[in-house]
Every structure is written in C-alpha cells, then in structure tokens.
Design a protein around this motif. Structure first.
Motif, PDB file in Angstrom:
ATOM      1  N   LEU A 112       0.872  -1.649   0.147  1.00  0.00           N
ATOM      2  CA  LEU A 112      -0.206   0.435   0.068  1.00  0.00           C
ATOM      3  C   LEU A 112       0.806   1.424  -0.672  1.00  0.00           C
ATOM      4  O   LEU A 112       0.559   1.973   0.315  1.00  0.00           O
ATOM      5  CB  LEU A 112      -1.071   0.201   1.203  1.00  0.00           C
ATOM      6  N   THR A 113       1.872   0.805  -0.057  1.00  0.00           N
ATOM      7  CA  THR A 113       3.071   2.283  -0.342  1.00  0.00           C
ATOM      8  C   THR A 113       2.506   2.940  -1.421  1.00  0.00           C
ATOM      9  O   THR A 113       2.252   2.788  -3.036  1.00  0.00           O
ATOM     10  CB  THR A 113       4.389   2.368  -0.467  1.00  0.00           C
ATOM     11  N   GLU A 114       3.066   4.339  -2.220  1.00  0.00           N
ATOM     12  CA  GLU A 114       2.571   5.046  -3.276  1.00  0.00           C
ATOM     13  C   GLU A 114       3.030   4.146  -4.314  1.00  0.00           C
ATOM     14  O   GLU A 114       2.760   5.024  -5.413  1.00  0.00           O
ATOM     15  CB  GLU A 114       3.650   6.736  -3.273  1.00  0.00           C
ATOM     16  N   ASP A 115       4.618   3.953  -4.385  1.00  0.00           N
ATOM     17  CA  ASP A 115       4.963   3.368  -5.437  1.00  0.00           C
ATOM     18  C   ASP A 115       5.146   2.057  -5.674  1.00  0.00           C
ATOM     19  O   ASP A 115       5.731   1.448  -6.505  1.00  0.00           O
ATOM     20  CB  ASP A 115       6.703   3.785  -5.783  1.00  0.00           C
ATOM     21  N   SER A 116       3.831   0.902  -4.711  1.00  0.00           N
ATOM     22  CA  SER A 116       3.784  -0.663  -5.250  1.00  0.00           C
ATOM     23  C   SER A 116       2.820  -0.683  -6.141  1.00  0.00           C
ATOM     24  O   SER A 116       2.057   0.004  -6.732  1.00  0.00           O
ATOM     25  CB  SER A 116       3.093  -0.980  -4.360  1.00  0.00           C
ATOM     26  N   TYR A 117       3.309  -1.643  -6.956  1.00  0.00           N
ATOM     27  CA  TYR A 117       2.546  -2.252  -8.173  1.00  0.00           C
ATOM     28  C   TYR A 117       0.858  -2.018  -8.295  1.00  0.00           C
ATOM     29  O   TYR A 117       0.728  -1.600  -8.800  1.00  0.00           O
ATOM     30  CB  TYR A 117       2.938  -3.530  -8.552  1.00  0.00           C
ATOM     31  N   VAL A 118       0.340  -2.619  -6.517  1.00  0.00           N
ATOM     32  CA  VAL A 118      -0.899  -2.712  -6.482  1.00  0.00           C
ATOM     33  C   VAL A 118      -1.588  -1.076  -6.476  1.00  0.00           C
ATOM     34  O   VAL A 118      -2.587  -1.200  -7.051  1.00  0.00           O
ATOM     35  CB  VAL A 118      -1.594  -4.037  -5.030  1.00  0.00           C
ATOM     36  N   THR A 119      -1.175  -0.632  -5.207  1.00  0.00           N
ATOM     37  CA  THR A 119      -1.621   1.256  -5.444  1.00  0.00           C
ATOM     38  C   THR A 119      -2.246   1.555  -7.021  1.00  0.00           C
ATOM     39  O   THR A 119      -2.287   2.166  -7.907  1.00  0.00           O
ATOM     40  CB  THR A 119      -0.585   1.297  -4.806  1.00  0.00           C
ATOM     41  N   GLN A 120      -0.339   1.425  -7.930  1.00  0.00           N
ATOM     42  CA  GLN A 120      -0.258   2.329  -9.125  1.00  0.00           C
ATOM     43  C   GLN A 120      -1.406   1.385 -10.192  1.00  0.00           C
ATOM     44  O   GLN A 120      -2.487   2.388 -10.758  1.00  0.00           O
ATOM     45  CB  GLN A 120       0.378   1.871  -9.945  1.00  0.00           C
ATOM     46  N   LYS A 121      -2.081   0.679  -9.375  1.00  0.00           N
ATOM     47  CA  LYS A 121      -3.211  -0.039 -10.359  1.00  0.00           C
ATOM     48  C   LYS A 121      -4.422   0.296 -10.113  1.00  0.00           C
ATOM     49  O   LYS A 121      -4.872   0.361 -11.251  1.00  0.00           O
ATOM     50  CB  LYS A 121      -2.917  -1.834 -10.680  1.00  0.00           C
ATOM     51  N   ILE A 122      -4.329   0.341  -9.121  1.00  0.00           N
ATOM     52  CA  ILE A 122      -6.324   0.935  -8.269  1.00  0.00           C
ATOM     53  C   ILE A 122      -5.762   2.253  -7.903  1.00  0.00           C
ATOM     54  O   ILE A 122      -7.840   1.578  -7.958  1.00  0.00           O
ATOM     55  CB  ILE A 122      -6.417  -0.669  -7.059  1.00  0.00           C
TER      56      ILE A 122
END
Length: 526
Positions: A89-99
């Motif tokens: 859930l960090t700003e630069d994580s893959y999941v956060t960027q996708k959703i």
C-alpha cells in the motif's frame, strides 16, 4: 577503642529514640490501662517458609491455552497488516498504481453520497462501517429465508406388508413379480420390464392405464431384481445371471414364444444383457433414456466428455467409488435413501433436472408414486443390492452394445474351410441381435445425457432413435397417456385387442397360476 566509648555509653533505647522524631512519649514498660477484647485464634495450615500450592483445573488450562493462541494470532495479524501496509500500500507499489485510478474514479462518482452523512462523521471511517452492516444484514436475511423455505415435515419410510406373487428359480431363490394388462391366455404381446436403480416391480410404465394395455392386447410383467423388494438376493450377480433370471421368469409365467423387453434408465443394462445372452427369446427392445457404461471404451473422447459434464460432482464421485471403492458407497446410502426417511429424488440420486422434469417431480402424483416405489425398493434394508447394481453399471459388462450389431459371418478363407463349405453347403449367417430396437431419448435429459444415445446410434446403425425435444429423463415416460399410446403404436402397430380365449389356453393358464402361487414353476413352463 571500644564502641561504648564512641557512643558515650548510652543505653540502646535512647540511641533508637535519637534516630526518630521525638513524640514526647516514653514507654516505661508498665502496663497501660486499656481493656483489650479477646479474639478467638484459629490455627492456620500455612507453614512459615512454604507457599500454598494451587491446583489448576483442565478448564483453566484450556482457557489459558486459548488466550495464548489468541494473543499469538492477534500479533500475527498485526504483523501481516504491517507487511501489507509497508509493501503493497505504499505510493510506489504495483498494486497501488493499478487500483489508484479506478478507485479515484469510483470515489469521485459516489462523492455526492457524502452529503447524506452527519457533518461530524468522516466519510473514510463511516462508509466502511455502513457497507459492512449492509453485508451482514443481507447475509442474515438470506440465511433465515433459506431456513424458512426448507421447513417441511420429514416423511418416514413405511414398509408395507408383503403382497407380491413369487416364483422359485432353479437355484432355489424366490423372485417377486407383478402383472398388468390382459391375462396370459389372451395376450397378443408380452412385455417384461426390469426396473432401474432405487426402484421395484411397482414401477413398470409409471401411470400406464390398464385399459390402454387391454386395447393393444399387452401383458406387462415386472419383477424385483435380486435383493430388491421381495426378491431374494443373488450370491454372484452379473448381467449374464440377470438375463437368465429374465428367461426363467418368462418360462414360469407362461410367456410362450418371444417377448418384448423394456428398459428404462439404468434398467436398460439388463435389457441390453437379454439381447446379448438370450436373443432367441426376445422379439424386440424398447429403451427409454437407456444407460450404457459411462466408462465404455467404445465411446469417443467427445462423447465421453459431453456425457460426464452433465453430471453433478457428487454423481461423478458415486461412479468413481462404485468402480474403485464400492464398499464406501454404504456410507452415502445409509445417509440418503436408506436413512429411514423420504427425500427429494434429485438429492437421493445426485441428479440435476431439466425444466419439464422439475415441473413433474413437484406434482403430487409423482411424489406419491416415488415414495411408494422407494419404500418397496428398500424393503430389505440392505446396502448390498444397491452396491451390486452400482458396480454393474460401471464395471466391465462382458460385452459392448457394438456386439449387438447385425453382421454377416461367412466361412473363413482357406483350403480346409472351403472343403468344409463344399461338403456341408454352409452359408453366411447373420450375427448380432436381429430384432427391432427402439430408443426414446429426451434432449433435455441431465441424468442420461443424449450423447449416450448418440454413441448407441453410431455403433448400432439399425436402431430407431426417437429424439424428443425439450423432454427430460422422466417427463415423457411418466404419467403421459398420449406418450404411452404413441409408444405402443410404434412398437406393436394398430391396436387389435386381446386374443379370443379357448378352453385349452384357459386350462394351461390356470395350471401356470397354480404353480406360480405354490412357489414352483410348472412343468409346461420349463
């Protein structure tokens, strides 16, 4: 130097008093004139220098163990939460960027709903709570609605008094049977019908009218398979022995000449066996949604796949257990149709039903017939005949439906066969079953899928297949007077009524009835 010289040789009481605040009161050792109440002193078991030993009960141990595990799980959950927050859930994580994009779009579209919240409520905290309460409410409503829908009186299985006519077979066993239609001496056509799984002699053609059978001059004979109803079990059942039982029954009840065999659903395998092992006594076969071995090696991959995909996972499991671990079937049978209570046919037999079948099984006449047939089927209370029947369905039959195909068998090529042919004038002969075979197949049948009939039609090209659009497994064969009339017309032609009775035939019929009631086949029937 001595200590007394350093301290000025004061007594110890004065020395002690000099270390604390002087209250002005000195204790001279005299008694103080106060009356002290007397207390009863109780002796305690506590011994100086020992701690009391408390025994911990098993309940306390379990409680402590549960509390410890609860703390471990809570800490583990906190750790997992921290890992998720720090890695996903960090700003630069893959999941956060996708959703992030879709979430912002959805939240922007639903932002107007924040106006309905109280002013002192933070939407970030309020909406998850509202959503959770909404889900819990829907779940509770669904559970209670499902429970209310299932509330019904459980009907117990009632074992009726014995009522069947029985004959004694050559090996000493007794077989129960039932007749419907015209008597033996007036029958133009005789039909013998083995029943299907979890059924009995009472089934026959469900709902057929006696007047219709009399109109066509038909005598319908049904019987209990070994171990079902009032028939004795067979120590070594096989499809070969099944065909012989049918032959002995025909002889014992004075079926002269050839007879028609009627096979419905899994009862069709006994009809197939009669075409293989006693073909000279069979006039023809009428099959209704006929079952073949689901492991039949002659089926193509496509036919096999389309057949199996129609069945429920539980039904597939039943076939697998019947083939590999048949003794385990007893566990399932004892919890369904041998539990002493009635249940829906789709649950007891692990079936899925089409639309017309669902409508039919909900009718009162079908329920009454189904309950009575099951009660007769499970009369003996043993799992053995049902396990044997399930094993026969999926084990090697000893033949294939393809073996019934009509073919020419000519003398072998070579000098010696040619000499034998010239000497005996031997001609080519036809092999296989030479009589007519009719199959009625519902195209919305989920119990015996149409691909099984497609396989039979492919390996037996002379079979007459009647495909029935929108019909299911039960809807055409059960309680349909028009259907029954069309079936008899297809098999037997125009109705001609029963035969005219003669004095000789009346004498023979009475002799057969007397022999059957005594339990022994007559000599004329053998």
């Amino acid at each position: 130097m001595e200590m007394s010289e350093v301290t000025g040789s004061r007594p110890w009481r004065e020395e002690h008093a000099s270390l604390v605040e002087d209250t002005g009161t000195r204790y001279t050792g005299e008694e103080i004139g106060l009356s002290t109440p007397s207390f009863e002193v109780q002796r305690s078991d506590f011994t100086a220098g020992q701690l009391p030993v408390l025994e911990e009960s098993f309940k306390d141990q379990v409680k402590g163990f549960a509390n410890a595990w609860g703390e471990i799980i809570v800490e583990l959950g906190k750790g997992c939460r921290d890992v998720v927050q720090q890695s996903l859930l960090t700003e630069d994580s893959y999941v956060t960027q996708k959703i992030r994009g879709p979430c912002e779009k959805v939240s922007g579209s639903l932002r107007f709903m924040n106006d309905y919240l109280p002013e002192d409520r933070d939407p970030v905290n309020a909406w998850p709570v509202i959503f959770l309460v909404f889900l819990l409410t829907l779940t509770a409503l669904g559970v209670f609605t499902k429970q209310e829908g299932k509330v019904s009186l459980v009907k117990k299985v009632y074992i009726h008094p014995t009522s069947a006519i029985r004959i004694q077979l050559p090996d000493g066993r007794y077989m129960a049977y039932q007749e419907l239609g015209v008597p033996a001496d007036r029958a133009r056509f005789s039909l013998i019908a083995p029943h299907s799984f979890l059924s009995s002699r009472l089934a026959g053609i469900p709902g057929v009218k006696v007047s219709l059978l009399e109109e066509f001059g038909v005598r319908l004979v049904t019987y209990d398979l070994p171990g079902f109803g009032e028939s004795d079990p067979h120590p070594n059942r096989s499809l070969n022995s099944s065909a012989l039982d049918m032959l002995y029954l025909a002889n014992a009840v004075a079926v002269n000449g050839k007879f028609w065999v009627l096979g419905y659903s899994s009862g069709a395998m006994h009809a197939w066996a009669s075409l293989k092992y006693i073909p000279t006594r069979i006039a023809g076969a009428a099959m209704f949604t006929p079952m073949v071995n689901p492991y039949e090696s002659g089926m193509t991959k496509e036919e096999m796949s389309k057949t199996w995909e129609k069945w429920t996972q539980r039904r597939k499991l039943m076939y697998y257990l019947a083939r590999r671990f048949p003794k385990l079937l007893s566990y399932f049978y004892r919890r369904t149709f041998l539990s002493g209570r009635h249940g829906p046919i789709d649950k007891w037999l692990s079936l899925t039903l089409g639309k017309r079948d669902k409508d039919l099984v909900e009718e009162l006449k079908f329920e009454e017939f189904w309950h009575r047939d099951v009660e007769e089927s499970v009369r003996q209370g043993s799992t053995k005949p049902f396990i044997e029947e399930a094993m026969l369905e999926v084990s090697r039959w000893g033949f294939s439906p393809a073996d019934l195909r009509v073919q020419k068998k000519c003398p072998r090529k070579g000098f010696l066969p040619w000499l034998n042919f010239m000497h005996s004038q031997e001609e080519c002969e036809l092999t296989g079953f030479l009589g007519p075979i009719h199959i009625w197949q519902g195209m919305d049948d989920h119990v015996v899928p149409p691909t099984m009939t497609d396989y039979v039609g492919r390996v037996l090209p002379n079979v007459a297949v009647h495909r029935l659009p929108d019909e299911g497994h039960f809807s055409y064969f059960f309680f349909c007077n028009d259907c029954h009339r069309r079936i008899l017309s297809t098999l037997l032609g125009n109705p001609q009524g029963p035969l005219e009775i003669t004095q000789q035939s009346l004498y023979e019929c009475n002799a057969v009835k007397a022999a059957a009631s005594s339990g022994f086949p007559s000599s004329s029937a053998e």
